[in-house]
Design a protein around this motif. Structure first.
Motif, mmCIF file in Angstrom:
data_model
loop_
_atom_site.group_PDB
_atom_site.id
_atom_site.type_symbol
_atom_site.label_atom_id
_atom_site.label_comp_id
_atom_site.label_asym_id
_atom_site.label_seq_id
_atom_site.Cartn_x
_atom_site.Cartn_y
_atom_site.Cartn_z
ATOM 1 N N PHE A 144 65.714 -31.727 -31.842
ATOM 2 C CA PHE A 144 64.517 -32.574 -31.851
ATOM 3 C C PHE A 144 63.248 -31.737 -32.028
ATOM 4 O O PHE A 144 62.386 -32.052 -32.861
ATOM 5 C CB PHE A 144 64.424 -33.387 -30.563
ATOM 6 N N ILE A 145 63.119 -30.664 -31.241
ATOM 7 C CA ILE A 145 61.913 -29.831 -31.312
ATOM 8 C C ILE A 145 61.744 -29.249 -32.715
ATOM 9 O O ILE A 145 60.643 -29.251 -33.286
ATOM 10 C CB ILE A 145 61.985 -28.709 -30.256
ATOM 11 N N GLY A 146 62.847 -28.738 -33.276
ATOM 12 C CA GLY A 146 62.764 -28.170 -34.613
ATOM 13 C C GLY A 146 62.369 -29.196 -35.656
ATOM 14 O O GLY A 146 61.484 -28.951 -36.488
ATOM 15 N N CYS A 147 63.002 -30.363 -35.620
ATOM 16 C CA CYS A 147 62.719 -31.384 -36.640
ATOM 17 C C CYS A 147 61.339 -32.001 -36.465
ATOM 18 O O CYS A 147 60.689 -32.366 -37.450
ATOM 19 C CB CYS A 147 63.810 -32.458 -36.605
ATOM 20 N N PHE A 148 60.866 -32.110 -35.228
ATOM 21 C CA PHE A 148 59.515 -32.628 -35.002
ATOM 22 C C PHE A 148 58.475 -31.670 -35.584
ATOM 23 O O PHE A 148 57.471 -32.103 -36.165
ATOM 24 C CB PHE A 148 59.271 -32.841 -33.509
ATOM 25 N N SER A 149 58.729 -30.377 -35.473
ATOM 26 C CA SER A 149 57.819 -29.397 -36.083
ATOM 27 C C SER A 149 57.806 -29.525 -37.600
ATOM 28 O O SER A 149 56.765 -29.354 -38.243
ATOM 29 C CB SER A 149 58.240 -27.974 -35.687
ATOM 30 N N LEU A 196 54.536 -24.068 -40.138
ATOM 31 C CA LEU A 196 55.169 -24.983 -39.186
ATOM 32 C C LEU A 196 56.546 -25.435 -39.663
ATOM 33 O O LEU A 196 57.469 -25.613 -38.861
ATOM 34 C CB LEU A 196 54.283 -26.211 -38.957
ATOM 35 N N LEU A 197 56.678 -25.635 -40.967
ATOM 36 C CA LEU A 197 57.985 -25.996 -41.515
ATOM 37 C C LEU A 197 59.015 -24.912 -41.206
ATOM 38 O O LEU A 197 60.123 -25.194 -40.728
ATOM 39 C CB LEU A 197 57.894 -26.191 -43.029
ATOM 40 N N GLY A 198 58.675 -23.666 -41.492
ATOM 41 C CA GLY A 198 59.600 -22.567 -41.224
ATOM 42 C C GLY A 198 59.899 -22.414 -39.746
ATOM 43 O O GLY A 198 61.039 -22.144 -39.352
ATOM 44 N N PHE A 199 58.888 -22.609 -38.918
ATOM 45 C CA PHE A 199 59.050 -22.530 -37.463
ATOM 46 C C PHE A 199 60.062 -23.570 -36.985
ATOM 47 O O PHE A 199 60.996 -23.266 -36.232
ATOM 48 C CB PHE A 199 57.685 -22.773 -36.809
ATOM 49 N N GLY A 200 59.893 -24.802 -37.435
ATOM 50 C CA GLY A 200 60.776 -25.877 -36.996
ATOM 51 C C GLY A 200 62.184 -25.762 -37.548
ATOM 52 O O GLY A 200 63.165 -25.975 -36.828
#
Length: 543
Positions: free
Chosen positions: A132-137, A163-167
């Motif tokens: 969830f955290i990754g996809c929300f980012s 932010l895309l890469g982070f998530g």
């Protein structure tokens, strides 16, 4: 092994390569590589892949599979967005040069910066919250990127890329772990192998939307595919908390009854006396550390604490880095630049080629996932690398002829061989990229190990993303000579050092990595004698 020791150990993982069976009045012998305990379990309680619970399990893991599409979408999107005149006009980025490099690399930089957050997201809160955290980012990053079309700010676009890469890095650590841990032990290979094939679904979606958006005027040609990037991550955010949690995470976090309930439902098919329930709960109790480093977000010592841990991490990193440094970057992020060296520069033709390549990659990688248990992870990997080296020889020759003579036939041949390279890569390496790295890590290592692996692979990607466009610009087709020799080196490393993980449970791999020679131990062949009720009567090592 006596029947008593068989009962104490439980019943373990999927066994393939059954070479010989000799039934003698119900007693029979089986020759194979892998776990005798799982072989006995499979005979005693054959899996039912079309049962209602198994169909539900397929739907459950398919939600997690969507996390794999995120990297595939971005790989196609950024590689081909750079060929669009409207995007070039807006931000001044062409398909080669340093600006193309840092637009692509900002995604990788975000992935590297996510490393300290993977442990808390995946180990502390669970596999589902990690997804969830990754996809929300990713959703937030897409919004920032999409709105940069109104401001014309390259800095804002790069912030969205970060932010895309982070998530994606967090989601791509959590999701394959989740799939591997919740899969039925008889089908872990194919179910986790299929995870990374969905990379191609993302690539197809990106190639299709870019192709369709090409005819729209102005920024719409690149903004439409940019906004669509949030669809799969949005679906994961909506549905991930309706999924059952990983039984291994539940067990190590004091929720043993919930772990047993998940296994009973999806592996035991609602049978509370299932041999798969008894097997896994016994293994969890024997092998999982209830107070391991996974409980301490800052503690990475489990990755390096002893020889077995370091060997596990080495196997993990070899596949993840080799998967990025075998030349596949030229068929994703920098395919337009590669095609330019073969004489193809028309944007529509480039997009058509990429769309066709993505469809081929999807079907071939799904086929390859069905062979990871039959062929074996290690054998499949080193043999595929040998074939890839052969394709690079032909690509180098034909691209060189085209650049020296301008012969259209040579350019067409180079395109053919690079597509054959892509098909080969999709068959043998794509299914392994999520499966093998997760299998190699112990539970205590798994989340932080995948985060560390993500750090290393992102560093490898940065070499691709900064180095490849500049190298293509400066030396063109001569770059391909490097890949000829390098893939041979990769194949040799896999052959001499990597272990075979098929035919064993995740927990049973501890014995392999603790052996003096893990590779040799993983390749051992056994002859097991079973009675009519699938009890193990005798185990003999024959090779």
């Amino acid at each position: 092994m006596s029947e008593k020791s068989f009962t104490e150990k439980g019943v373990q993982h999927h066994v393939e390569n059954v070479n010989d069976v000799h039934p003698v009045g119900g007693v029979h012998e089986v020759v194979f590589q892998g776990s005798e305990t799982l072989k006995a379990a499979l005979e005693k309680e054959p899996p039912q892949p079309r049962s209602r619970r198994m169909l539900q399990l397929y739907l459950i893991v398919s939600v997690a599979y969507l996390c794999s599409s995120l990297n595939g979408y971005d790989g196609q999107l950024m590689g081909n967005m750079l060929v669009l005149p409207a995007f070039d006009s807006e931000f001044g980025a062409s398909i080669v040069g340093i600006k193309a490099g840092y637009i692509s690399a900002m995604y990788t930089i975000g992935g590297v910066c996510s490393l300290p957050f993977v442990g808390p997201a995946v180990d502390t809160w669970g596999r589902r919250p990690g997804m969830f955290i990754g996809c929300f980012s990713v959703v937030l990053g897409t919004i920032i990127e999409g709105t940069s079309g109104m401001t014309g700010s390259l800095g804002q676009f790069l912030g969205g890329r970060f932010l895309l890469g982070f998530g994606v890095s967090i989601a791509a650590s959590a999701a394959p772990i989740y799939v591997c841990e919740i899969s039925h032990p008889a089908y872990r290979g194919i179910m986790t192998g299929l995870y990374n094939t969905i990379y191609n679904v993302g690539a197809i979606a990106a190639a299709g939307t870019l192709r369709g958006g090409e005819n729209y005027p102005g920024n719409a040609s690149w903004l439409i595919p940019t906004w669509i990037q949030m669809v799969c991550s949005g679906i994961v955010c909506l549905f991930c908390f309706f999924l059952p949690e990983s039984p291994r995470w539940l067990y190590t976090n004091g929720k043993q009854e919930q772990a047993a309930a998940v296994i009973t439902r999806y592996h035991g098919l609602d049978n509370p006396e299932s041999v798969y329930l008894k097997m896994q709960m016994q293994e969890f109790g024997d092998e999982l550390n209830l107070d391991g480093a996974d409980k301490r977000w800052w503690d990475y010592r489990a990755l390096f604490k002893d020889r077995a841990s370091r060997y596990r991490l080495m196997c993990n990193l070899v596949l993840t880095v080799w998967g990025q440094w075998s030349g596949n970057g030229l068929t994703s992020y920098f395919m337009p630049a590669f095609l330019a060296t073969a004489g193809v520069t028309d944007p529509t033709t480039v997009l058509d080629i990429n769309l066709g390549t993505s469809f081929a990659g999807l079907f071939v990688s799904i086929t390859g996932a069905t062979f990871v248990e039959k062929i074996g992870r290690r054998k499949l990997f080193y043999r595929i690398l040998l074939v890839i080296s052969f394709w690079w020889v032909l690509i180098t020759i034909t691209a060189g002829v085209f650049n020296n003579t301008g012969a259209k036939g040579a350019g067409d041949a180079a395109i053919l061989f690079v597509n054959l390279f892509g098909i080969t890569y999709s068959f043998g390496i794509t299914p392994l990229q999520a499966l093998y790295p997760v299998e190699c890590l112990s539970y205590e290592q798994r989340a932080k190990g995948m985060a560390f692996s993500s750090l290393v692979v992102n560093a490898a990607l940065m070499v691709n993303q900064f180095g490849l466009p500049v190298a293509i610009q400066n030396i063109g087709w001569k770059l391909y000579i490097v890949f000829v020799g390098w893939t041979l080196v990769e194949s040799a490393v896999v052959y001499f050092f990597l272990v075979e993980t098929k035919g064993r449970t995740l927990e049973e791999l501890d014995e392999i990595f603790n052996a003096p020679n893990p590779r040799k131990a993983s390749l051992a062949v056994k002859k097991v004698t079973l009675d009519a009720e699938a009890h193990v009567l005798n185990v003999e090592k024959i090779k």
